[in-house]
Motif scaffolding. Structure first.
Motif, mmCIF file in Angstrom:
data_model
loop_
_atom_site.group_PDB
_atom_site.id
_atom_site.type_symbol
_atom_site.label_atom_id
_atom_site.label_comp_id
_atom_site.label_asym_id
_atom_site.label_seq_id
_atom_site.Cartn_x
_atom_site.Cartn_y
_atom_site.Cartn_z
ATOM 1 N N PHE A 83 -13.471 -103.028 -6.820
ATOM 2 C CA PHE A 83 -13.553 -104.128 -7.708
ATOM 3 C C PHE A 83 -12.044 -104.647 -6.529
ATOM 4 N N GLY A 84 -12.149 -105.436 -6.170
ATOM 5 C CA GLY A 84 -11.378 -106.576 -5.590
ATOM 6 C C GLY A 84 -10.054 -106.764 -6.403
ATOM 7 N N VAL A 85 -8.989 -107.085 -5.820
ATOM 8 C CA VAL A 85 -8.112 -107.435 -7.118
ATOM 9 C C VAL A 85 -8.074 -108.559 -7.901
ATOM 10 N N PHE A 86 -8.117 -109.166 -7.270
ATOM 11 C CA PHE A 86 -8.049 -110.374 -8.457
ATOM 12 C C PHE A 86 -9.788 -110.686 -8.990
ATOM 13 N N ILE B 105 -8.884 -108.498 -12.549
ATOM 14 C CA ILE B 105 -7.682 -108.722 -12.878
ATOM 15 C C ILE B 105 -8.191 -109.927 -13.997
ATOM 16 N N GLY B 106 -9.418 -111.152 -13.243
ATOM 17 C CA GLY B 106 -10.137 -112.223 -14.298
ATOM 18 C C GLY B 106 -11.100 -111.341 -15.075
ATOM 19 N N ILE B 107 -11.246 -110.182 -14.182
ATOM 20 C CA ILE B 107 -12.690 -109.559 -15.380
ATOM 21 C C ILE B 107 -11.850 -109.338 -16.743
ATOM 22 N N SER B 108 -10.568 -108.579 -16.435
ATOM 23 C CA SER B 108 -10.047 -107.555 -17.967
ATOM 24 C C SER B 108 -9.104 -108.626 -18.205
ATOM 25 N N GLY C 207 -15.821 -114.519 -21.397
ATOM 26 C CA GLY C 207 -17.556 -114.226 -20.283
ATOM 27 C C GLY C 207 -17.182 -114.288 -19.129
ATOM 28 N N PRO C 208 -17.146 -115.530 -18.416
ATOM 29 C CA PRO C 208 -16.814 -115.786 -17.526
ATOM 30 C C PRO C 208 -15.560 -115.279 -16.519
ATOM 31 N N ALA C 209 -15.975 -115.306 -15.078
ATOM 32 C CA ALA C 209 -14.078 -115.161 -14.603
ATOM 33 C C ALA C 209 -14.376 -115.554 -13.125
ATOM 34 N N PHE C 210 -14.389 -114.942 -12.460
ATOM 35 C CA PHE C 210 -13.971 -115.312 -11.490
ATOM 36 C C PHE C 210 -14.457 -114.277 -10.562
ATOM 37 N N GLY C 211 -14.741 -114.579 -9.101
ATOM 38 C CA GLY C 211 -15.636 -113.607 -8.058
ATOM 39 C C GLY C 211 -17.300 -112.960 -7.959
ATOM 40 N N VAL C 212 -16.976 -111.873 -8.600
ATOM 41 C CA VAL C 212 -18.237 -111.320 -7.980
ATOM 42 C C VAL C 212 -18.818 -111.210 -10.299
ATOM 43 N N ALA C 213 -17.827 -111.987 -11.509
ATOM 44 C CA ALA C 213 -18.350 -112.288 -12.452
ATOM 45 C C ALA C 213 -17.702 -113.144 -13.097
ATOM 46 N N GLY C 214 -18.295 -113.964 -11.771
ATOM 47 C CA GLY C 214 -17.852 -116.030 -11.845
ATOM 48 C C GLY C 214 -18.516 -116.186 -12.884
ATOM 49 N N PHE D 78 -22.752 -103.888 -12.560
ATOM 50 C CA PHE D 78 -21.743 -103.325 -12.312
ATOM 51 C C PHE D 78 -21.949 -101.811 -12.416
ATOM 52 N N SER D 79 -20.991 -101.340 -12.405
ATOM 53 C CA SER D 79 -21.770 -99.551 -12.069
ATOM 54 C C SER D 79 -21.150 -99.451 -13.869
ATOM 55 N N ASP D 80 -22.275 -98.383 -14.693
ATOM 56 C CA ASP D 80 -22.494 -97.113 -15.617
ATOM 57 C C ASP D 80 -20.228 -97.870 -15.844
ATOM 58 N N PHE D 81 -19.644 -96.807 -15.225
ATOM 59 C CA PHE D 81 -18.054 -97.078 -15.473
ATOM 60 C C PHE D 81 -17.597 -98.359 -16.217
#
Length: 483
Positions: free
Chosen positions: A414-417, A420-423, A431-438, A446-449
């Motif tokens: 994942f990209g840094v931003f 951080i948003g997902i974390s 729940g929602p964040a930014f970018g790939v989880a926007g 997302f991967s199983d890990f």
């Protein structure tokens, strides 16, 4: 460690979950849905597990200590989320890990979903998702204490292990009476929200499910495009009101009902909570007007909804991922701060933010005037040093876990931003964040890990870390070790 007592109460908790599963089962039978078998088997498994635990616990006699209370709360949440995954798995809606992720996201009130097509799911599955929000919002243990007769004594340790905030806010001397009051208010708020949504033109099922999700501060919807589906300023306005309401302290609402609205004026946390939200609404409105040229009324509509949502619930009324960086930065700060202590919202809680700021201010003044003694206070009462230490410890651990999960996500590509948003959003149970989880994305890719570590993140955030972390200590489980 009194293992008999732990097993007995866990057995009763699982029994309660089995009974709750009867509601979506009845809905599946009524609508003749293919999920009938899934809910039937899930309910039977819960009855079986409950029987084994209560048989192991026998009468469940003995004195409950802080250690048993923490163990029951931690294990209870793990059991509830694992068993809550069964309907998704057995109905074929989701796989094993995805079902566990959806269950944890529901019970913790995070609202992050791995379902790629929500509207294609049976109504019974959708209703079960909302039920996990509603029961997890106020707290599994709180509702358990309020509704069911208890075995053993000192269930206050279970309550303390689950509830949020730097201090335990007791409005009634007896714990059972207090949890009943909180549950009754929770129920009244939900029914009121449902009625208001009906008056706004929503169908009964829509109104009921979104009321459960709103008051439970969850964010699940029965539509793929979430709250954007309604595209109604009236609906969004009422949802904003109820989201902000659910982010307040329920014990404070009870005091206000008893003593009048002057209670709100004297409460430092609630005033700070409303002040932070209102300031964020105005700043984001101005930013949207300046950057996108939106009309002030339209900008305030979207800003107020997302400010109320991302500090408490996680509903989405627009693609805020396209907003200017300043607005997204403010939303991220709101995800961290969350709602009030004693609310259904997540985050580090406004009371801790207030104490951290006041303590920092006191330290600065002491540097300028070494002989001057300045103490942090809340609601006009001086805060003890040990409370301030616990707040600082919590804040350090909370930020440490945000950094840890972000690093692990970057290691997974994942990209840094984005990381951080997902974390932040999973630790804050938003729940929602930014970018790939926007706003318009899911966690399905997302991967199983990544899904596994986010499951841990959501549980740690909901139980405020210490309840689960203390269970990792070998000394915690030693029979003769006294706490």
């Amino acid at each position: 460690m009194n293992y008999n007592l732990i097993c007995y109460i866990l057995g009763r908790l699982v029994m309660a979950e089995a009974l709750i599963l009867m509601v979506p089962l009845a809905m599946a039978v009524w609508n003749q849905e293919p999920s009938i078998l899934a809910f039937t088997v899930s309910m039977l498994v819960c009855f079986f597990v409950s029987g084994l635990l209560q048989l192991r616990g026998r009468s469940g006699k003995g004195q409950m200590t802080m250690r048993e209370g923490a163990a029951i709360t931690g294990l209870g949440w793990l059991l509830a989320t694992c068993l809550g995954m069964l309907p998704y798995l057995l109905s074929g809606s989701l796989g094993l890990l995805d079902g566990l992720f959806e269950s944890i996201s529901g019970f913790t009130g995070t609202g992050a979903t791995v379902m790629t097509s929500i509207e294609a799911q049976p109504l019974s599955i959708l209703f079960w998702r909302m039920m996990t929000h509603w029961f997890g919002g106020l707290g599994i243990i709180v509702i358990f204490i309020a509704i069911l007769p208890q075995a053993g004594q000192s269930t206050v340790y279970m309550y303390n292990a689950e509830t949020s905030g730097p201090t335990q806010d007791r409005v009634l001397p007896r714990l059972r009476d207090m949890t009943k009051v909180l549950f009754f208010m929770y129920l009244i708020f939900t029914v009121t929200a449902c009625f208001v949504y009906l008056c706004c033109g929503l169908p009964l099922f829509d109104a009921m499910t979104h009321a459960m999700s709103t008051i439970g501060a969850g964010g699940f919807s029965i539509y793929d495009d979430n709250a954007m589906h309604f595209d109604s300023p009236v609906v969004e306005g009422w949802m904003t009101f109820f989201m902000i309401l659910s982010g307040g302290n329920f014990a404070l609402y009870y005091r206000a009902w008893q003593k009048g609205p002057r209670v709100f004026r004297r409460n430092t946390e609630f005033k700070a909570y409303l002040g932070i939200l209102f300031a964020a609404m105005l700043l984001i409105t101005a930013n949207l007007v300046a950057e996108f040229g939106l009309a002030p009324s339209e900008a305030f509509r979207y800003a107020s909804f997302q400010v109320g949502s991302l500090s408490t619930t996680g509903f989405v009324s627009t693609d805020f991922d396209q907003w200017p960086s300043f607005s997204k930065g403010l939303l991220m700060l709101l995800m961290i701060s969350g709602g009030c202590a004693g609310s259904t919202a997540g985050g580090i809680k406004i009371s801790r933010v207030v104490l951290l700021v006041k303590n920092a201010w006191a330290v600065v003044h002491q540097k300028l005037s070494p002989r001057r003694v300045i103490r942090a206070s809340m609601n006009g009462v001086e805060v003890e040093d040990d409370v301030l230490v616990r707040v600082e410890q919590f804040f350090f651990l909370y930020m440490l876990f945000i950094v840890l999960w972000a690093l692990l996500l970057t290691w997974d590509g994942f990209g840094v931003f984005d990381a951080i948003g997902i974390s932040i959003t999973t630790m804050g149970c938003v729940g929602p964040a930014f970018g790939v989880a926007g706003a318009t994305c899911t966690y399905a890719g997302f991967s199983d890990f990544s899904k596994s570590i986010l499951c841990i993140s959501m549980l740690l955030g909901r139980l405020e870390m210490f309840t689960l972390l203390v269970m990792l200590s070998p000394e915690f489980w030693k029979i003769r070790h006294r706490w």
